[in-house]
Motif scaffolding. Structure first.
Motif, PDB file in Angstrom:
ATOM      1  N   UNK A  80      -6.791   8.271  -4.121  1.00 57.18           N
ATOM      2  CA  UNK A  80      -6.302   6.914  -3.830  1.00 57.18           C
ATOM      3  C   UNK A  80      -4.851   6.973  -3.364  1.00 57.18           C
ATOM      4  N   UNK A 136       0.834  -1.205   0.000  1.00 59.51           N
ATOM      5  CA  UNK A 136       0.000   0.000   0.000  1.00 59.51           C
ATOM      6  C   UNK A 136       0.861   1.244   0.000  1.00 59.51           C
ATOM      7  N   UNK A 193      -4.663   8.074   0.211  1.00 59.83           N
ATOM      8  CA  UNK A 193      -5.253   7.040   1.061  1.00 59.83           C
ATOM      9  C   UNK A 193      -4.301   5.871   1.244  1.00 59.83           C
ATOM     10  N   UNK A 194      -3.720   5.417   0.132  1.00 63.61           N
ATOM     11  CA  UNK A 194      -2.797   4.276   0.214  1.00 63.61           C
ATOM     12  C   UNK A 194      -1.559   4.650   1.013  1.00 63.61           C
TER      13      UNK A 194
END
Lengths: 301, 516
Positions: free
Chosen positions: A281, A36, A284-285
């Motif tokens: 994204x 991630x 967030x990751x």
């Protein structure tokens, strides 16, 4: 207990410094080891590079240049994401818009982070009356959804770059207060802080040298996640016409404008939406990765 | 753990993708509230527009949708037909006498107001006196500037005494700001809350900012009204109106954006008409940099009207000057710069003493005119070429109308009603004692004289000469920047028949519209 007790021997300042550096190095490599975190780092890196390029005029065309000859052209080599109804190059607009989004989100998180952290530390470190007052105010702010609070602030102050940042920032202050207060409460009662107190360390030294460095990990996760929400909140405000007015490029406004063109010129909607998705994204990751990296349980695994 | 991350990643992508999709389906700018799209109940004919009904008193309205909605409730003495000729409405015939200084109307018999009273000459006198009373604040009081007395001639005739022959009086009397009101309602002072007219529909309910409902008037003088109710709903984006049409929750969509109207599925009938209005960048010429005529001229020469028309409505319309239609239409569209001329614009800035340009703010309202955002972005970029910095401030519909009426703006992207008669169009902005002189932001004795001369002229040729000078005066002083006239679109829902759109945007044909 005496000072000879090995558990209570406090590290020297030099030792503290090297420990922090080691932790930082460990954090970066732990971040890279987490899938991630790696994906987040790459996406955020791309977004930041694009934004910096746009800020220094590195866009293929001027984002504001309107060319009647290239109105609503579909994607081509000259215009990889096509052009809009004014004949402006969409790649240039999106890059510029990403830059603006990041600037607003960055300032918003800075406002929320600084105010929220200070309030959280005070609430956790000082007496329970101060804490009660701060936490009740936080509860009240929590009762209103951040985006609604943002809408209210912009409606009161007027649309614009700074007001958007302020509106989003204010909305996210309570989250930072909550996130910071918990660990500070725990750290306040930890052995080494109590020892420091016994040794007569000032409140400032205890706070800045022993407590704040220990919540840096939690804060960094929160900052990354808050950046993701802020990019989305900025896009939402602009979509509703409450973002910075033209000629400032804005991803949310591009999405709003292209709503009526979506059936005929899909690319006008696709590019800004994609940019928002990648940025959100990415952050967030990155936040997920940071959480994995700073959480001792997942690190050990 | 890798699998868990993958699931988390996919969930995140789906969630954010869904959010982006949801965002694109939401109504666009300026709307801090969600679209109120509901399914039509049986018998509820829903008309959707981005704007909402702002006021109920027909004498003070200025918003296009207010004219359209209240136009179903109120009648006037005379009206325009499709060819923009003046034809009877509540007056069945009229005659001019005493050298054009007396105008006598014969009134329709058997007409009842919604309050049950019978329409007669006393109502005409009361209505026109209310228009002329300064405290009413009638938006078109200037149309009666030559009327010195309104005298009843028995119950079914009324005489207007004029200070001079007035060629525009009939076209002025078609205005909905000059609607026929009930004496009873005027005395009760209830018109701002409860409309009371003689039209095909009667007032039912109003939810400000949201909806406006009228019901069929059972005692309408013009025959049976087919639709039991008509509901005006505010849906703040035209794309959402198109979606609502496709979902059959809207029966008539009033649209201005060709990119929406022209791309509805072919099963929808879309009527279009070049409407009787024009878009202009109105300027407040009394203070700040715009008080300098050369700064205004620089704007007039830097603006590329054709490109604005292209950007805002994809070229679906025509570039116009102050008089957009009819025999007195302005040709060329500007006496100063019919086509953009940056050299002239820079020279004007030099003459103004602002060689590096100046700054001003223009207001828009995408609620009232969804094309205004694109107009503003186009003009902003064109002005930047000569160093003029135009900031854009988009306002909600009600805030825009308030600021506009108070002249509380430097420049305003406006859509104004037009008329084949230039006197009717501009006396209320630039005439002596003009009741819209504040938003007009400019006054000159030369303009006042030209307006009166044009109206009093006895031959068409001399009228033509005077009105040409009027257009030339307006454009060479860059009083405002006239931009374009575009199409209005009426998108008819499934099974809707018998509706026709008119250049005046009247929705009167709803009285014989059917839904199968």
């Amino acid at each position: 207990m005496t000072l000879a007790d090995p558990e209570l021997v406090l590290p020297t300042e030099a030792e503290e410094e090297s420990d922090v550096t080691a932790r930082r190095q460990g954090l970066l490599s732990a971040l890279w080891r987490s899938p991630n975190g790696r994906a987040g780092l790459i996406l955020v890196g791309l977004v930041v590079i694009a934004a910096i390029a746009a800020a220094f005029g590195g866009t293929p065309y001027s984002p504001t240049f309107q060319n009647p000859a290239t109105v609503l052209k579909s994607p081509s080599l000259a215009h990889p994401f096509g052009t809009d109804q004014f004949g402006r190059d969409i790649v240039s607009l999106v890059l510029d818009g990403l830059g603006v989004s990041l600037e607003i989100a960055g300032l918003a998180v800075l406002i929320a982070g600084v105010v929220g952290t200070v309030a959280g530390v005070i609430a956790g470190f000082l007496g329970r009356y101060v804490s009660a007052v701060i936490m009740r105010i936080t509860d009240m702010m929590f009762a209103i959804p951040a985006i609604l609070l943002g809408l209210a602030v912009v409606a009161a102050l007027g649309a614009g770059w700074l007001n958007s940042a302020l509106a989003i920032g204010i909305g996210y202050i309570p989250i930072f207060v909550r996130v910071v207060r918990g660990p500070v409460l725990a750290l306040r009662e930890s052995g080494y802080v109590r020892a420091g107190r016994v040794l007569g360390f000032s409140q400032g030294r205890l706070l800045f040298r022993h407590i704040l460095p220990n919540i840096a990990g939690v804060l960094s996760v929160q900052v990354s996640l808050a950046l993701a929400w802020s990019v989305l909140a900025e896009a939402s405000l602009s979509f509703l016409g409450l973002g910075p007015p033209p000629p400032t490029a804005s991803l949310g406004e591009m999405v709003a404008q292209s709503g009526s063109l979506a059936s005929t010129a899909w690319w006008t909607l696709a590019a800004p939406s994609l940019a928002i998705v990648v940025a959100v994204i990415g952050f967030n990751l990155l936040g997920d990765g940071l959480r994995d990296a700073v959480d001792p349980r997942t690190r050990r695994r | 753990m890798g699998q868990k991350n993958l699931v988390r990643g996919v969930t995140a992508i789906v969630a954010i993708g869904g959010l982006a999709g949801a965002l694109s389906a939401l109504p666009a700018s300026g709307a801090a509230r969600p679209a109120t799209v509901r399914h039509a109940k049986s018998g509820n004919f829903v008309v959707a527009n981005t704007s909402s009904v702002q006021k109920l008193d027909p004498d003070v309205i200025t918003n296009f949708l207010d004219f359209q909605a209240l136009g179903l409730i109120y009648d006037q003495l005379v009206q325009f037909n499709q060819k923009l000729q003046v034809v009877p409405d509540l007056a069945t015939s009229w005659t001019f006498s005493n050298g054009g200084k007396v105008l006598t109307f014969q009134l329709r018999k058997g007409v009842k107001f919604d309050d049950g009273t019978t329409f007669n000459s006393a109502d005409v006198v009361a209505s026109l006196k209310r228009v002329q009373a300064p405290k009413t604040g009638d938006a078109s009081a200037s149309f009666l500037s030559t009327v010195t007395a309104v005298v009843p001639e028995g119950p079914n005739a009324v005489k207007l005494v004029l200070s001079r022959p007035d060629s525009s009086i009939l076209s002025g009397l078609t205005s909905q700001n000059l609607s026929m009101l009930s004496t009873k309602a005027i005395a009760a002072g209830t018109l701002a809350k409860k409309p009371d007219g003689t039209g095909p529909f009667a007032f039912s309910s109003w939810s400000p900012g949201n909806s406006f409902v009228v019901k069929a008037n059972g005692s309408y003088w013009g025959g049976k009204v087919t639709l039991p109710t008509v509901k005006f709903e505010t849906i703040p984006s035209e794309q959402s109106i198109a979606s609502a049409l496709e979902a059959n929750s809207v029966q008539l969509g009033l649209l201005t954006q060709p990119q929406v109207a022209n791309h509805l599925p072919s099963s929808f009938k879309v009527d279009k008409v070049l409407d009787l209005s024009y878009r202009a960048l109105m300027l407040q010429d009394k203070t700040g940099p715009l008080a300098n005529v050369n700064n205004r001229r620089a704007i007039a020469c830097a603006v590329n009207r054709k490109q604005v028309l292209g950007d805002a409505v994809f070229g679906q319309g025509q570039v116009v000057g102050p008089v957009p239609v009819g025999q007195f239409a302005t040709k060329p569209v500007s006496a100063l710069c019919p086509t953009p001329d940056l050299t002239k614009a820079k020279a004007a800035l030099q003459a103004a003493g602002d060689p590096s340009g100046f700054s001003f703010t223009a207001i828009t309202s995408t609620d009232l005119d969804p094309t205004s955002a694109a107009q503003a972005i186009a003009v902003q970029s064109q002005l930047a070429q000569v160093g003029i910095k135009m900031s854009i401030q988009n306002l909600a519909g009600d805030a825009y109308i308030q600021d506009w009426l108070k002249g509380n703006f430097q420049a305003a992207f406006a859509e104004n009603g037009a008329d084949p008669n230039p006197y009717t169009m501009y006396f209320r902005y630039f005439g002596t004692g003009a009741n819209l002189g504040v938003p007009a932001g400019y006054s000159s004795s030369a303009l006042q004289k030209l307006l009166v001369q044009g109206d009093a002229a006895t031959s068409t040729a001399s009228q033509q000469r005077v009105f040409n000078s009027l257009s030339s005066n307006l454009t060479s002083n860059a009083v405002w920047i006239w931009l374009f006239d575009s199409f209005d679109y009426a998108a008819l829902g499934k099974g809707v028949q018998g509706f026709t759109i008119t250049p005046t945007r009247s929705l009167q044909s709803l009285r014989s519209t059917t839904v199968s």
